[in-house]
Design an enzyme around this catalytic site. Structure first.
Site, short mmCIF file in Angstrom:
data_model
loop_
_atom_site.label_atom_id
_atom_site.label_comp_id
_atom_site.label_asym_id
_atom_site.label_seq_id
_atom_site.Cartn_x
_atom_site.Cartn_y
_atom_site.Cartn_z
N HIS A 1 -76.21 25.98 -11.97
CA HIS A 1 -76.06 25.49 -13.23
C HIS A 1 -74.74 26.04 -13.83
CE1 HIS A 1 -78.47 28.98 -14.01
NE2 HIS A 1 -77.53 29.11 -15.01
N ALA A 2 -74.11 25.61 -15.07
CA ALA A 2 -73.13 26.28 -15.60
C ALA A 2 -73.56 26.32 -17.20
CB ALA A 2 -71.88 25.25 -15.65
#
Length: 141
Positions: free
Chosen positions: A55-56
């Site tokens: 994820h970011a």
């Protein structure tokens, strides 16, 4: 704060106090990292072959430290990917906002300590890689 600009993927050498009784490392927000530390968490007992991350974050900044053992962190800014091997408790990997991260190759007994610039907020996560790339494209146009 450190006069040098910080960039995602930068290894930050942390203070290391040597002593015959054992070493000590400390971290101060806005001094050793470019943010106020709002949250601390750690990953441990990661099963062999498991991956974390994927994820970011839209606004969150982090410092990742291998306080025990080792692991790899792959960072992706939407243009290029870089893999960093962490295995020293006196070094941290700075991860800026809008950087996709994947963690893998955890050694047995490894512990990943993470210092974060914000408290937990699910709406800050970008968990879909295609949506991440689209958001990066929008900010670069």
């Amino acid at each position: 704060m450190n006069a040098l600009p910080f960039h995602s993927g930068q290894i930050i050498d942390l203070p290391k106090v040597n002593d015959q009784r054992g070493n000590l490392t400390f971290i101060e927000g806005l001094s050793h990292v470019p943010f106020e530390i709002k949250r601390v968490y750690y990953l441990y007992d990661v099963p062999g072959g498991a991956e974390r991350g994927g994820h970011a974050h839209k606004d969150l900044q982090q410092l990742m430290i291998a306080v025990a053992g080792s692991f790899d962190v792959t960072l992706d800014d939407g243009k290029q990917k870089t893999t960093v091997h962490l295995n020293r408790p006196y070094q941290g990997l700075y991860v800026s906002d809008m950087t996709w991260r994947e963690m893998s190759n955890f050694s047995s007994g490894s512990v990943c300590l993470v210092l974060a610039s914000t408290e937990y907020d699910e709406s800050d996560y970008c968990r879909d890689y295609d949506a991440f790339l689209a958001a990066i494209a929008r900010t670069n146009s």
